[in-house]
Design a protein around this motif. Structure first.
Motif, PDB file in Angstrom:
ATOM      1  N   MET A 230     108.713 100.485  67.693  1.00  0.00           N
ATOM      2  CA  MET A 230     108.628 100.900  69.100  1.00  0.00           C
ATOM      3  C   MET A 230     108.407 102.393  69.227  1.00  0.00           C
ATOM      4  O   MET A 230     109.027 103.070  70.047  1.00  0.00           O
ATOM      5  CB  MET A 230     109.891 100.486  69.892  1.00  0.00           C
TER       6      MET A 230
ATOM      7  N   MET B  62     101.848  92.483  69.843  1.00  0.00           N
ATOM      8  CA  MET B  62     100.985  93.197  70.769  1.00  0.00           C
ATOM      9  C   MET B  62     101.654  94.506  71.227  1.00  0.00           C
ATOM     10  O   MET B  62     102.845  94.522  71.539  1.00  0.00           O
ATOM     11  CB  MET B  62     100.786  92.267  71.975  1.00  0.00           C
ATOM     12  N   HIS B  63     100.884  95.582  71.242  1.00  0.00           N
ATOM     13  CA  HIS B  63     101.368  96.830  71.825  1.00  0.00           C
ATOM     14  C   HIS B  63     100.293  97.368  72.762  1.00  0.00           C
ATOM     15  O   HIS B  63      99.142  96.936  72.709  1.00  0.00           O
ATOM     16  CB  HIS B  63     101.651  97.872  70.740  1.00  0.00           C
ATOM     17  N   GLU B  64     100.686  98.292  73.576  1.00  0.00           N
ATOM     18  CA  GLU B  64      99.693  98.916  74.434  1.00  0.00           C
ATOM     19  C   GLU B  64     100.032 100.365  74.692  1.00  0.00           C
ATOM     20  O   GLU B  64     101.180 100.793  74.551  1.00  0.00           O
ATOM     21  CB  GLU B  64      99.558  98.151  75.750  1.00  0.00           C
TER      22      GLU B  64
ATOM     23  N   CYS C 152     104.252 102.142  76.083  1.00  0.00           N
ATOM     24  CA  CYS C 152     103.904 100.747  75.854  1.00  0.00           C
ATOM     25  C   CYS C 152     104.642  99.926  76.903  1.00  0.00           C
ATOM     26  O   CYS C 152     105.867  99.995  77.014  1.00  0.00           O
ATOM     27  CB  CYS C 152     104.299 100.302  74.454  1.00  0.00           C
TER      28      CYS C 152
ATOM     29  N   ALA D 247     104.474  96.583  77.055  1.00  0.00           N
ATOM     30  CA  ALA D 247     104.803  95.230  76.600  1.00  0.00           C
ATOM     31  C   ALA D 247     106.300  95.029  76.870  1.00  0.00           C
ATOM     32  O   ALA D 247     107.087  95.974  76.753  1.00  0.00           O
ATOM     33  CB  ALA D 247     104.497  95.085  75.112  1.00  0.00           C
TER      34      ALA D 247
ATOM     35  N   HIS E 137     109.477  97.005  75.447  1.00  0.00           N
ATOM     36  CA  HIS E 137     109.131  98.116  74.567  1.00  0.00           C
ATOM     37  C   HIS E 137     109.412  99.472  75.209  1.00  0.00           C
ATOM     38  O   HIS E 137     109.865 100.403  74.535  1.00  0.00           O
ATOM     39  CB  HIS E 137     107.660  98.032  74.142  1.00  0.00           C
TER      40      HIS E 137
ATOM     41  N   MET F  57     109.557 103.246  73.611  1.00  0.00           N
ATOM     42  CA  MET F  57     108.169 103.398  73.168  1.00  0.00           C
ATOM     43  C   MET F  57     107.402 104.234  74.194  1.00  0.00           C
ATOM     44  O   MET F  57     106.607 103.730  74.985  1.00  0.00           O
ATOM     45  CB  MET F  57     107.534 102.020  72.956  1.00  0.00           C
TER      46      MET F  57
HETATM   47 CU   LIG Z   1     104.829  98.101  72.211  1.00  0.00          CU
END
Ligand SMILES: [Cu+2]
Length: 164
Positions: free
Chosen positions: A65, A91-93, A147, A149, A152, A157
């Motif tokens: 994270m 999945m991360h963003e 992030c 998600a 997160h 994160m």
């Molecule tokens: Cu993430």
């Protein structure tokens, strides 16, 4: 219509473009009705032209994270091409924004986990893949990238981008 009411309406018109409700609209949908200077202008910059990117920053995202790097300094008006790599197995963003908008967005994601969200200031990246954001930081300030998600953001994160 009396003068007083007209003044009130003018006051509202002046306040609304920076209000939190509209800020959220920016994150979730193009808002062609907005009356600001350039379409797509946000408080933290505007989508950049890849041909005018003067700098590439590789940002790695992990299942710990964390973003690497976690902080960056940008010159005002600089167009940065972010290559966003997901080194994790989920999945991360990466979403750029003001701290307030990102916190608000993360809270909304918790309430509506299936909410669709996409915009030029975001990259959703599958495990092992990479994405890209080209962003023109044409507003000075201290911004974040986070992030969104589920869970997160709460796990920390979050990175910081200082534009000066
Ligand atoms: Cu993430």
């Amino acid at each position: 219509m009396g003068t007083d009411l007209r003044l009130v309406l003018l006051g509202l018109a002046a306040v609304v473009p920076d209000g939190p409700a509209l800020a959220h609209g920016e994150a979730h949908a193009a808002s062609p009705k907005r009356a600001s200077a350039a379409p797509g202008q946000t408080r933290f910059g505007i989508a950049g032209d890849p041909a005018r990117a003067t700098r590439t920053v590789v940002v790695e995202m992990s299942d710990q994270m964390r973003f690497s790097p976690e902080a960056l300094v940008v010159k005002r008006n600089e167009t940065v091409r972010f290559v966003v790599r997901n080194r994790g197995s989920v999945m991360h963003e990466m979403a750029i924004g003001t701290p307030e908008e990102l916190a608000e967005h993360a809270a909304l994601m918790k309430r509506f986990p299936d909410m669709e969200h996409d915009a030029p200031h975001m990259a959703h990246v599958k495990p092992g893949a990479s994405g890209e954001i080209v962003w023109n930081f044409n507003r000075a300030g201290t911004f974040e990238f986070a992030c969104l998600a589920l869970g997160h953001f709460e796990a920390g994160m979050i990175g910081r981008a200082v534009v000066r």
